[in-house]
Design an enzyme around this catalytic site. Sequence first.
Site, PDB file in Angstrom:
ATOM      1  N   LYS A 279      15.195 -27.238  59.854  1.00 16.40           N
ATOM      2  CA  LYS A 279      16.128 -28.393  59.638  1.00 16.40           C
ATOM      3  C   LYS A 279      15.637 -29.504  60.440  1.00 16.40           C
ATOM      4  O   LYS A 279      16.271 -29.491  61.753  1.00 16.40           O
ATOM      5  CB  LYS A 279      17.667 -28.146  59.723  1.00 16.40           C
TER       6      LYS A 279
ATOM      7  N   ASP B 269      15.754 -32.766  62.430  1.00 18.14           N
ATOM      8  CA  ASP B 269      16.802 -33.889  62.705  1.00 18.14           C
ATOM      9  C   ASP B 269      16.285 -35.430  62.617  1.00 18.14           C
ATOM     10  O   ASP B 269      16.037 -35.921  63.446  1.00 18.14           O
ATOM     11  CB  ASP B 269      17.278 -33.423  64.336  1.00 18.14           C
TER      12      ASP B 269
ATOM     13  N   CYS C  98      12.056 -52.513  99.751  1.00 18.14           N
ATOM     14  CA  CYS C  98      11.496 -53.986 100.464  1.00 18.14           C
ATOM     15  C   CYS C  98      12.706 -54.543 100.841  1.00 18.14           C
ATOM     16  O   CYS C  98      12.452 -55.593 101.360  1.00 18.14           O
ATOM     17  CB  CYS C  98      10.506 -54.242  99.590  1.00 18.14           C
TER      18      CYS C  98
ATOM     19  N   CYS D 197      13.904 -55.205  90.923  1.00 23.65           N
ATOM     20  CA  CYS D 197      13.230 -56.020  92.318  1.00 23.65           C
ATOM     21  C   CYS D 197      12.121 -56.871  91.908  1.00 23.65           C
ATOM     22  O   CYS D 197      11.206 -56.529  91.319  1.00 23.65           O
ATOM     23  CB  CYS D 197      12.621 -54.806  93.459  1.00 23.65           C
TER      24      CYS D 197
HETATM   25  P1  AMP Z   1      23.989 -32.343  57.122  1.00 19.62           P
HETATM   26  O1  AMP Z   1      23.543 -33.626  57.427  1.00 19.62           O
HETATM   27  O2  AMP Z   1      24.304 -31.504  58.472  1.00 19.62           O
HETATM   28  O3  AMP Z   1      25.073 -32.081  56.354  1.00 19.62           O
HETATM   29  O4  AMP Z   1      22.708 -31.466  56.592  1.00 19.62           O
HETATM   30  C1  AMP Z   1      22.205 -31.887  55.504  1.00 19.62           C
HETATM   31  C2  AMP Z   1      20.759 -32.866  55.871  1.00 19.62           C
HETATM   32  O5  AMP Z   1      19.973 -31.870  56.444  1.00 19.62           O
HETATM   33  C3  AMP Z   1      20.226 -33.190  54.622  1.00 19.62           C
HETATM   34  O6  AMP Z   1      20.755 -34.522  54.299  1.00 19.62           O
HETATM   35  C4  AMP Z   1      18.900 -33.656  54.827  1.00 19.62           C
HETATM   36  O7  AMP Z   1      18.924 -35.009  55.629  1.00 19.62           O
HETATM   37  C5  AMP Z   1      18.751 -32.746  56.250  1.00 19.62           C
HETATM   38  N1  AMP Z   1      17.544 -31.798  56.262  1.00 19.62           N
HETATM   39  C6  AMP Z   1      16.493 -31.707  57.471  1.00 19.62           C
HETATM   40  N2  AMP Z   1      15.589 -30.813  56.890  1.00 19.62           N
HETATM   41  C7  AMP Z   1      15.891 -30.055  55.823  1.00 19.62           C
HETATM   42  C8  AMP Z   1      15.297 -29.327  54.872  1.00 19.62           C
HETATM   43  N3  AMP Z   1      14.162 -28.557  55.207  1.00 19.62           N
HETATM   44  N4  AMP Z   1      16.023 -29.153  53.424  1.00 19.62           N
HETATM   45  C9  AMP Z   1      16.975 -29.772  53.121  1.00 19.62           C
HETATM   46  N5  AMP Z   1      17.829 -30.709  54.111  1.00 19.62           N
HETATM   47  C10 AMP Z   1      17.121 -31.056  55.403  1.00 19.62           C
HETATM   48 ZN    ZN Z   2      11.108 -53.983  96.314  1.00 21.29          ZN
END
Ligand code: AMP
Ligand code: ZN
Length: 682
Positions: free
Chosen positions: A116, A118, A408, A423
């Site tokens: 997943k 981020d 300094c 500085c």
């Molecule tokens: P959440 O935001 O916690 O509801 O999780 C859903 C979000 O996970 C989705 O909207 C995607 O943006 C994200 N996401 C990240 N990786 C994946 C993946 N491999 N498959 C599906 N969703 C993913």
């Molecule tokens: Zn300095």
Amino acid sequence: MTEKKVSFADLQALRKQLNEYAYQYYVLDQPSISDSQYDQLYRQLELIEMEHPEWISPDSPTQRVGDQMLTGFQKVRHAQPLYSLGNAFNEQDMADFVNRILNQVQGPVSFICECKIDGLSVALTYEEGQFVRGATRGNGQEGEDVTSNLRTIKALPLRLRRPVSVEVRGECYMPKSSFLALNEQREADGLPVLANPRNAAAGGLRQLDPKASAQRNLNLFLYGAVVSESFHPHSQEELFRELEAVGLRTNPLRRECHNLAEIMAYIEEINEKRHDLPYEIDGVVVKVNDFALQEQLGFTVKAPRWAIAYKFLAQVEETQVLDVEWTVGRTGVVTPTAVMQPVQLAGTVVKRASLHNVDYVKSLDLRIGDWVTIHKAGDIIPEVTSVLTERRAEETKTLAIPQHCPECQAPLVQEEGQVAIRCENPLCPAQQLAQISHFASRAAMNIVGLGPQIIKGLLEQDLIHNVADLYDLTSQDLMKVDKIKEKSAQKLIQAIEASKKNPLDYLLFGLGIRHVGAKAARLLAQRFGSMEALAQASLDEMASVEGIGLTISQSLRMFFDRADSQELLQRLAQQGLTMTSESMGEKIESKDNQWYGKTVVLTGTMEHYTRSQAKQILENLGANVTGSVSAKTDVLIAGSEAGSKLSKAQALGIQIMDEAQFLSSLSDKTVDDEKESERSDE
Ligand code: AMP
Ligand code: ZN
């Protein structure tokens, strides 16, 4: 080689070649040529397009970053909503999910487990293979059109490998390294740091200037699609294969699992690996593989019943702050660092954590002795995230914000609208130390043995004040510094001397001009060819270089306009440092390639490189390129219409390569090391 007139077909061939290299680099993560080689080809394309603007098409690799400032973002209604996911936090939640599905269907079920990522989800629309639109998820039903910004992502193909019409979905993210570099830069500029790569990516997609968006260095992984007539996989697994077949980037860390135990094993494995990945993940997504089965299971109001997100615990620790130190950086910005009771966090023992800037400390209301929570920003940099005021002891000490430079004693200034204190004394030894250390560092001039300790000693003895002073040092001078003996002094002098031969871009980066990173330095050196030419260039000329924005250009202009910089550059030139990029001297990183030490002759016309380019590439690999064939020649590389050299080589029984063989010899591993180091500093 005679300059022949470029035809439209040449241009198309060049584009095709560049697209292929970009695909290998950005989508497959398997580069086959060095960055400089790529940049040279890219420059060729730019030159041709400059001569023939009528040949420019929107899918040319030069057209990724638009000049147009946006005024806002249009709303886009998604053809099918972008769903969110149900969550699982432990094995029991996951067992419930698996059992619910097994109860509803006959026979075995296969699941695809994925990382997943981020970031934020995006939908990309391709029409007959052309990228026409990209949108953010928004509320799931309606997002924002961020096409111009998505186009700047090099892993995003502007044209697919097959003319399919499809909407694909995936995650747009910012790599950890880019995130850390961005925050470092923001800190040096006195701007507030960004909380995490996800926010940085989201902010990146919402820049009104596509150039600014491009500088965020975003990337993406695709994992979904709205099935269409020309794109209709039957399972998640097949979907991945099809996405790859059309040239889209997917995450390789996925696995088919058949039961709870296998799923949990995957989760465990990924959880262990996550800190080593170049991007942040916050969990694992488990999806029913078969699309027919997915359809049968359907959706709840919010999320699909056939998928679930297993969320990892955020890695946070608590510890006590023992002290706060203030350090002066290369640009004079004074930053606070918390010194803490050592604590184990995400795989390492952490003793110090960043507090970023004065405003950050104030907003935390931190006192010495406080208990705080810490985490690792970008999974790497420990950072204080909050103060546990409920645990505050009586004897905590309020923090004194320094009014004077700790090194300094110059009064510190906080510029209007900035969170940093600075500085501004140009002779501040702490700044000099940081600047000279940067100059000597591996990423810049790579002066082996000249570390911060020695530089500090030299500054204290008044032997140096700036980088040019290094080149006037004698071994007698060096021996005045504590613990340096004659032998190491001589070695150091040699290392300093040797650094004069470094290519122009190393020097340019080493000068520590604000915003000018290693990559920008390389692009600038390549484009302008000499320090002189760059110093004379106008703001517009600088900013017109792909990858160089207005911020970099302004900073360069300011640097070159300063009298002290001019004087410094003049001295460095007199001392014999490389000030031109004539011998585009790319450092030979490895002797482990088939060209190293070979004597090579070039003849005939090549499609892909001019003769001087080919010569340069070979020399970078350690070959000796000579003009005529003799018994000493190891290899003759013969392009088309090769003449007498070819017959002579044949007569002498010398190895002969055609262009294709030459090109494929370049795709082995010889230049990969460079690529690695390149990445980590961008
Ligand atoms: P959440 O935001 O916690 O509801 O999780 C859903 C979000 O996970 C989705 O909207 C995607 O943006 C994200 N996401 C990240 N990786 C994946 C993946 N491999 N498959 C599906 N969703 C993913
Ligand atoms: Zn300095």
